[in-house]
Design an enzyme around this catalytic site. Structure first.
Site, PDB file in Angstrom:
ATOM      1  N   ALA A  14       0.831  -1.206   0.000  1.00  0.00           N
ATOM      2  CA  ALA A  14       0.000   0.000   0.000  1.00  0.00           C
ATOM      3  C   ALA A  14       0.867   1.258   0.000  1.00  0.00           C
ATOM      4  O   ALA A  14       0.506   2.263  -0.624  1.00  0.00           O
ATOM      5  CB  ALA A  14      -0.939  -0.001   1.211  1.00  0.00           C
ATOM      6  N   GLY A  17       1.878   1.666  -3.528  1.00  0.00           N
ATOM      7  CA  GLY A  17       0.664   1.816  -4.340  1.00  0.00           C
ATOM      8  C   GLY A  17       0.012   3.174  -4.184  1.00  0.00           C
ATOM      9  O   GLY A  17      -0.519   3.737  -5.152  1.00  0.00           O
ATOM     10  N   ASP A  18       0.060   3.730  -2.987  1.00  0.00           N
ATOM     11  CA  ASP A  18      -0.470   5.066  -2.729  1.00  0.00           C
ATOM     12  C   ASP A  18       0.233   6.086  -3.620  1.00  0.00           C
ATOM     13  O   ASP A  18      -0.403   6.918  -4.275  1.00  0.00           O
ATOM     14  CB  ASP A  18      -0.279   5.405  -1.246  1.00  0.00           C
ATOM     15  CG  ASP A  18      -0.714   6.817  -0.890  1.00  0.00           C
ATOM     16  OD1 ASP A  18      -1.801   7.242  -1.332  1.00  0.00           O
ATOM     17  OD2 ASP A  18       0.029   7.486  -0.153  1.00  0.00           O
ATOM     18  N   ALA A  19       1.549   6.010  -3.661  1.00  0.00           N
ATOM     19  CA  ALA A  19       2.336   6.951  -4.479  1.00  0.00           C
ATOM     20  C   ALA A  19       2.066   6.745  -5.970  1.00  0.00           C
ATOM     21  O   ALA A  19       1.933   7.714  -6.722  1.00  0.00           O
ATOM     22  CB  ALA A  19       3.818   6.774  -4.180  1.00  0.00           C
ATOM     23  N   GLU A  22      -1.346   8.136  -6.885  1.00  0.00           N
ATOM     24  CA  GLU A  22      -1.287   9.599  -6.774  1.00  0.00           C
ATOM     25  C   GLU A  22      -0.638  10.212  -8.020  1.00  0.00           C
ATOM     26  O   GLU A  22      -1.083  11.250  -8.507  1.00  0.00           O
ATOM     27  CB  GLU A  22      -0.503   9.998  -5.522  1.00  0.00           C
ATOM     28  CG  GLU A  22      -0.373  11.492  -5.342  1.00  0.00           C
ATOM     29  CD  GLU A  22      -1.340  12.085  -4.332  1.00  0.00           C
ATOM     30  OE1 GLU A  22      -1.590  13.298  -4.440  1.00  0.00           O
ATOM     31  OE2 GLU A  22      -1.839  11.364  -3.467  1.00  0.00           O
TER      32      GLU A  22
END
Length: 139
Positions: A14, A17-19, A22
């Site tokens: 995560a 994956g968040d980056a 984004e």
């Protein structure tokens, strides 16, 4: 390759994956001709908030959009024990959004660029067309 994504826990997946998600959102907003940082940040949150990501997961499930393997990585993230707490959202919404980010982390680390592009485009389009339970569209 950074590490074996098969061995990574859901929180680590995560994290990357968040980056990754984004960047897709930010690139999309810049392609719309937006340049003011405050406006960009405000609009980006409509796509990347825990609430938006949980909404997207629900839509993915309704449309049977994810493969069995993708669902496994989503579940790895959703079920991971996090030591941070949800801000401005329920614990369940936060956990679902962690699963969403873990899915993007898995796709990125497994170098599935075409699938990543496809899902990110679908997510952006869905947010722009969707209601996210607040009556406003992300435009």
């Amino acid at each position: 390759m950074i590490a074996d994504y098969n061995q990574m826990n859901g929180i680590a997946l995560a994290y990357i994956g968040d980056a990754v998600y984004e960047v897709y959102v930010r690139r999309h907003l810049l392609q719309q001709g937006l340049t003011k940082p405050t406006k960009l940040h405000h609009l980006a949150t409509r796509y990347v908030s825990a609430k938006a990501q949980a909404f997207l997961v629900g839509e993915m499930e309704k449309q049977n959009l994810l493969t069995e393997t993708e669902l496994e990585y989503f579940h790895r993230g959703r079920n991971a024990k996090s030591h941070t707490s949800a801000k401005n959202t329920s614990v369940m919404t936060y956990r679902i959004s962690t699963g969403f980010e873990a899915l993007f982390g898995y796709l990125y680390l497994s170098e599935q660029k075409q699938r990543l592009d496809e899902l990110a485009a679908w997510c952006i389009k869905t947010v722009e067309e969707g209601n996210l339970n607040n009556g406003s569209k992300a435009k």
